[in-house]
Design an enzyme around this catalytic site. Structure first.
Site, PDB file in Angstrom:
ATOM      1  N   GLY A 178     -80.990  48.183 -88.979  1.00 36.67           N
ATOM      2  CA  GLY A 178     -81.008  48.361 -87.537  1.00 36.67           C
ATOM      3  C   GLY A 178     -82.334  47.951 -86.932  1.00 36.67           C
ATOM      4  N   THR A 179     -83.417  48.225 -87.646  1.00 41.06           N
ATOM      5  CA  THR A 179     -84.740  47.813 -87.159  1.00 41.06           C
ATOM      6  C   THR A 179     -84.829  46.297 -87.047  1.00 41.06           C
ATOM      7  OG1 THR A 179     -85.849  49.772 -88.045  1.00 41.06           O
ATOM      8  CG2 THR A 179     -87.202  47.808 -87.716  1.00 41.06           C
ATOM      9  N   SER A 223     -77.287  50.593 -86.522  1.00 46.17           N
ATOM     10  CA  SER A 223     -77.615  50.697 -87.948  1.00 46.17           C
ATOM     11  C   SER A 223     -76.543  51.491 -88.659  1.00 46.17           C
ATOM     12  CB  SER A 223     -78.975  51.378 -88.108  1.00 46.17           C
ATOM     13  OG  SER A 223     -79.371  51.420 -89.454  1.00 46.17           O
ATOM     14  N   ALA A 224     -76.004  50.946 -89.745  1.00 50.53           N
ATOM     15  CA  ALA A 224     -74.840  51.539 -90.406  1.00 50.53           C
ATOM     16  C   ALA A 224     -75.124  52.911 -90.998  1.00 50.53           C
ATOM     17  CB  ALA A 224     -74.337  50.596 -91.493  1.00 50.53           C
ATOM     18  N   HIS A 225     -76.318  53.137 -91.508  1.00 56.97           N
ATOM     19  CA  HIS A 225     -76.560  54.414 -92.185  1.00 56.97           C
ATOM     20  C   HIS A 225     -76.628  55.579 -91.214  1.00 56.97           C
ATOM     21  CE1 HIS A 225     -80.956  55.203 -91.408  1.00 56.97           C
ATOM     22  NE2 HIS A 225     -80.913  53.932 -91.091  1.00 56.97           N
ATOM     23  N   CYS A 259     -97.930  68.678 -86.314  1.00 56.00           N
ATOM     24  CA  CYS A 259     -98.417  69.233 -87.573  1.00 56.00           C
ATOM     25  C   CYS A 259     -97.478  68.951 -88.732  1.00 56.00           C
ATOM     26  CB  CYS A 259     -98.689  70.727 -87.432  1.00 56.00           C
ATOM     27  SG  CYS A 259     -97.532  71.632 -86.425  1.00 56.00           S
ATOM     28  N   GLN A 272     -77.918  55.750 -82.521  1.00 53.99           N
ATOM     29  CA  GLN A 272     -77.522  57.150 -82.618  1.00 53.99           C
ATOM     30  C   GLN A 272     -76.132  57.425 -82.068  1.00 53.99           C
ATOM     31  OE1 GLN A 272     -78.827  59.595 -84.215  1.00 53.99           O
ATOM     32  NE2 GLN A 272     -80.718  58.567 -84.805  1.00 53.99           N
TER      33      GLN A 272
END
Length: 476
Positions: free
Chosen positions: A69-70, A194-196, A320, A177
């Site tokens: 996807g990136t 993105s498939a995952h 944090c 998403q």
């Protein structure tokens, strides 16, 4: 062990596993070859493209598969900017885009282009009017996610797409998403996913570019995927990605209703069970499976470790928990509390009992983390002011009621600056001021958020030696 981080990567869908195993035996040859093995693989690839295009809402010849996807986002932005370079070098993005979009924007700016980030409200969404106002005559491309990956807020894509259409600017939508839950509405021009994220295998992304959009692929020329995604296609993974997308879409309506009910339960119950919690993101226009909340006086990294020990896998945008010691850019853009941040994103099939067990475990985990830091659940309540000591009583300065105090929290990381503020606010009378000195980036969010949650007056910040001085006036 309940896995509550589907927004990072969803578990492999059973249909994806079946399709992957089946296509491994058939999908190994080169789909560009004309012999029988190649033709067989070409049929698999074409069928997967048609299924994915139907889910996206585009033509099959408008969609290509990428290695992630990136990669789809990077290729989409670079290709669209290059295709419209004669128009100008201006790029518009929202302030809460995925890092892949923001990294592309930074690279574009470093190469001499200009970038405008459209601000979001406290719920995490842009307004169509503000987005439209950012478009200019030199805007080559606009980018807007369909829904936010950290807080689940849905963006007004259809309205922004219409504004872009009127301005003659193509809109790229990062739908990573949301695509598993349904198609993206509106007249978008480019779309990446993105498939995952929907339960397909990792290593498969998709990029859709509408006909008529000026697009020039970057990098060396390649014959694969219409020249827009170089390299040999991973056909078994692509087949599994398309099959799982169709499967999750078939169950999206019913599963979305069920998961939304579980998330509504979390949104309502967590503030009742745990004191000093802020639930962030839009309560209505949001993804059905995702909720984010932040806890005052909590070290986010410790909280995530303790939840993991209790059997729950969750994620966080808290400073944090990161190596940079800065809050997530999403929480920062929204201006909400960052410390003790927890993101819950429920995978398809999450059991109601797992959510109930999480709600039963969470209060004790938060309480234990706070106790380690020297505070309890009532830490946010102002301490009762002690009587003013007589000048000759020998009392120390900590025992005096004074009109102003300075808390030196330089070198201390979240949530310590806010904890120390909470401990001393009762030592000034109503109307008195506490100044917190901090060099922790999270304090820019957390001190104002603490004031809003505790009903105290935040009077702003100014530079100070070694950091920033935050002024808080006691109101009650």
């Amino acid at each position: 062990m309940p896995y509550f981080d589907a927004a990072s990567s969803a578990p492999l869908h059973p249909v994806a596993r079946q399709a992957l195993q089946a296509s491994l035996d058939e999908g190994w040859a080169d789909p560009a070859r004309l012999y029988r093995e190649g033709r067989r693989v070409r049929l698999l690839l074409d069928a997967a493209r048609e299924a994915a295009a139907e889910a996206v809402g585009c033509r099959p010849d408008e969609l290509v598969f990428t290695s992630s996807g990136t990669r789809a986002v990077h290729s989409g932005i670079a290709g669209a900017l290059s295709g419209r370079r004669r128009v100008g070098g201006h790029l518009v993005v929202s302030a809460v885009e995925h890092s892949s979009v923001l990294h592309s924007a930074a690279a574009h700016e470093a190469a001499g282009g200009s970038v405008t980030e459209v601000a979001v409200g406290r719920a995490g969404a842009v307004t169509p009017d503000a987005y439209a106002a950012a478009l200019t005559g030199t805007t080559a491309l606009a980018c807007l996610q369909s829904a936010n990956h950290e807080v689940g807020t849905e963006q007004p894509v259809a309205e922004v797409a219409e504004a872009c259409r009127e301005a003659g600017v193509p809109l790229l939508v990062d739908a990573a998403q949301s695509l598993g839950w349904g198609p993206v509405r509106g007249a978008w021009s480019l779309l990446a996913a993105s498939a995952h994220k929907w339960g397909g295998p990792a290593g498969v992304g998709l990029l859709a570019v509408r006909k008529g959009v000026r697009f020039v692929p970057q990098g060396p020329a390649d014959e694969r995927e219409s020249g827009r995604a170089a390299g040999f296609e991973n056909v078994p993974a692509i087949v599994a990605a398309a099959a799982s997308l169709r499967a999750v879409r078939a169950e999206a309506d019913a599963e979305g209703v069920r998961l939304r009910g579980l998330v509504d339960r979390i949104r309502a119950r967590v503030p009742e069970l745990v004191p000093d919690v802020e639930v962030v993101g839009d309560p209505l226009r949001r993804l059905p499976h995702l909720v984010t909340f932040s806890c005052l006086y909590v070290d986010g990294e410790t909280l995530l470790h303790e939840l993991d020990r209790a059997g729950f896998s969750v994620s966080s945008g808290s400073s944090c928990t990161s190596s940079t010691l800065t809050p997530s850019h999403v929480l920062r853009a929204m201006g909400v509390l960052s410390e003790g941040n927890v993101r819950i994103s429920l995978p398809v099939g999450t059991a109601e009992e797992d959510v109930e067990r999480f709600l039963a475990v969470l209060p004790g985990v938060v309480r234990s983390v706070r106790e380690r830091l020297g505070v309890g659940d009532a830490a946010g309540a102002p301490a009762e002011p002690v009587p003013e000591a007589a000048p000759d009583s020998g009392a120390g300065v900590d025992a005096l009621v004074v009109d102003a105090l300075v808390v030196d929290a330089l070198g201390k990381r979240c949530p310590i600056p806010v904890i120390e503020l909470a401990k001393v606010i009762g030592k000034v009378p109503v109307g008195g001021v506490v100044t917190v000195l901090s060099d922790d980036e999270a304090a820019r969010l957390d001190v104002p958020a603490w004031c809003e949650m505790r009903g105290q007056g935040y009077e702003g910040a100014h530079p100070a030696d070694g950091g920033t001085a935050y002024r808080v006036r006691r109101v009650s």
